[in-house]
Design an enzyme around this catalytic site. Structure first.
Site, PDB file in Angstrom:
ATOM      1  N   ASP A   6     -34.903   2.703  16.420  1.00 36.50           N
ATOM      2  CA  ASP A   6     -34.083   3.703  15.734  1.00 36.50           C
ATOM      3  C   ASP A   6     -34.025   5.008  16.525  1.00 36.50           C
ATOM      4  OD1 ASP A   6     -32.671   4.516  13.118  1.00 36.50           O
ATOM      5  OD2 ASP A   6     -34.217   6.068  13.317  1.00 36.50           O
ATOM      6  N   ASN A  17     -35.470  14.671  10.970  1.00 37.50           N
ATOM      7  CA  ASN A  17     -34.795  15.323  12.085  1.00 37.50           C
ATOM      8  C   ASN A  17     -34.721  16.823  11.840  1.00 37.50           C
ATOM      9  OD1 ASN A  17     -32.703  15.732  10.243  1.00 37.50           O
ATOM     10  ND2 ASN A  17     -31.420  14.100  11.065  1.00 37.50           N
TER      11      ASN A  17
END
Length: 342
Positions: free
Chosen positions: A217, A23
Site C-alpha cells: 500500500d 497520512n
C-alpha cells in the site's frame, strides 16, 4: 450452531488510530487497516486449526479477496475489527472480516471495510507440510454450498494469476524523472527495497501477511501521489494473492506501476519479489501480487479528477485495456449490489 461454538469461530480486536497510522491530512493509511484485518484473520484461523489433536500449526495467508474502503478512518477514531470463520475446506480456512470506525467524541460508527481472507495451515514441525483443517458446523446445507462455490472460485483465480506472473519488473528506486514525461507509467513507477527482520515475522520466521500488504500500500500510494501530486487515499484493493512464503533474511522488492486511470480513479499494479540472501542456490521469486485503486482528494476531502495516463508502448496499452475491463466489471458489480440493497 450453539453460542459457545459460534464464539469459538469469531473474534474482535480494537485499537485507537494514532498519528503514525495516518497520512499528513489525517486519513488512516489503507495499509494500516489491511494489517489489522490480517492480524484478526491469522489469530482466528490459527486458533481454529489447533483445536484438533496432532501437529501444532500456524495459519499462513494465501489470498485476500477484493476489499473496498467505504469510508475514511481518521486519527483518534477506534477501529473495531471483527473476524469470523465462514467456511473450511480440507486444507484452507475462509475468514470474513468487518471493520467499523467509532468516533469516541460522538459515538458515531461507520462500516469502513469488509474483507474475505483465505488461510492455509502449516505444520510447525515441517513448515512445508500443509495439514488438514478441522471442519466447522454450518447453519444450513445452503450456507456450506455457497462457501464451497467461493472456495472453488478463488482457487481458480489464484491459479490463473500465478500463471501470468512470470514477468519481473526492474526496480526503479531513484529514476531521473527529468527524463520522464509527466503522467507516463515511467514517471510515477516506484519501488521499495526492504530487508525482512524479526519484527516483520511470525514466531516461525515467516513474514506476516499484514506487513507485506502495508508495504504494498505504501508503494501504491507513492505511485498515485507522483501521478496526481495531490492527497490520495486507497479506494479498494483487488484480490491479493500470496504465491509463496517470505522468510526472515530475504530482501523484498515491492514495485508498483500505473496500469489504468478513469476520470476519478487510478489502478496500480503491485508486485512483491523476494530474494533470499542466506540460502545459496535459491534465486529471486514472485511472492505476492495485487491491484490497488486510489482516488485523488482536495483539502476538503472531495474527489478530484485524475490526470489521464499517457501510454507510450503497446504493452502499456494492453495493460490499460485490461485495467479498463476490471474497472467496468467492478463498477457493474457495485451497481448490481446497490440495486439489490434497495
Amino acid at each position: 450452531m450453539s453460542e459457545a461454538k459460534s464464539a469459538a469461530f469469531s473474534i474482535q480486536i480494537c485499537r485507537i488510530m494514532r498519528p503514525d497510522d495516518a497520512n499528513i491530512v489525517g486519513n488512516v493509511h489503507g495499509g494500516t487497516i489491511l494489517k489489522m484485518i490480517e492480524e484478526a484473520g491469522v489469530i482466528i484461523s490459527t486458533r481454529h486449526c489447533n483445536t484438533q489433536p496432532g501437529d501444532r500449526c500456524v495459519a499462513a495467508l494465501a489470498r485476500v479477496e477484493r476489499t473496498d474502503f467505504l469510508h475514511p478512518m481518521l486519527i483518534g477514531e477506534v477501529a473495531h475489527v471483527s473476524a469470523e470463520i465462514t467456511y473450511t475446506s480440507k486444507h484452507s480456512v475462509e475468514v470474513q472480516v468487518n471493520v467499523v470506525s467509532e468516533s469516541i467524541l460522538t459515538g458515531t460508527k461507520k462500516v469502513t471495510n469488509k474483507a474475505t481472507l483465505w488461510y492455509v495451515p502449516f505444520s510447525l514441525q515441517n513448515m512445508d507440510k500443509v495439514i488438514e483443517v478441522p471442519p466447522i458446523e454450518y447453519a444450513s446445507p445452503e450456507q456450506e454450498e455457497e462457501g464451497k462455490k467461493r472456495y472453488e472460485a478463488q482457487k481458480m483465480e489464484r491459479l490463473e494469476t500465478k500463471e501470468r506472473n512470470g514477468e519481473m519488473i526492474l526496480p526503479v528506486l531513484s529514476p531521473d524523472r527529468q527524463t520522464k514525461e509527466p503522467y507516463t507509467v515511467g514517471f510515477s513507477q516506484s519501488s521499495l527495497i526492504h530487508l525482512v527482520g524479526p519484527s516483520d515475522c511470525t514466531l516461525h520466521s515467516f513474514v506476516h501477511g499484514g506487513v507485506t500488504m502495508k508495504l504494498m500500500d505504501e508503494v501504491a500510494g507513492i505511485v498515485a501521489a507522483r501521478h496526481c501530486k495531490t492527497n490520495i487515499v486507497t479506494a479498494s484493493v483487488d484480490a491479493i494473492n500470496f504465491h509463496r512464503k517470505i522468510k526472515i533474511g530475504c530482501v523484498v522488492t515491492v514495485s508498483g506501476r500505473l496500469t489504468f486511470t478513469s476520470n476519478k480513479s487510478m489502478e496500480i499494479e503491485v508486485f512483491v519479489d523476494a530474494n533470499p540472501l542466506v540460502q545459496p542456490g535459491e534465486g529471486k521469486y514472485r511472492a505476492v501480487t495485487a491491484f490497488f485503486t486510489y482516488i485523488s482528494l482536495d483539502k476538503e476531502g472531495k474527489s478530484l479528477p485524475v490526470p489521464p495516463l499517457k501510454l507510450e508502448t503497446e504493452e502499456e496499452q494492453k495493460r490499460f485495456e485490461e485495467g479498463k475491463a476490471r474497472y467496468l466489471q467492478n463498477k457493474a458489480k457495485r451497481l448490481a449490489e446497490k440495486e439489490r440493497q434497495q
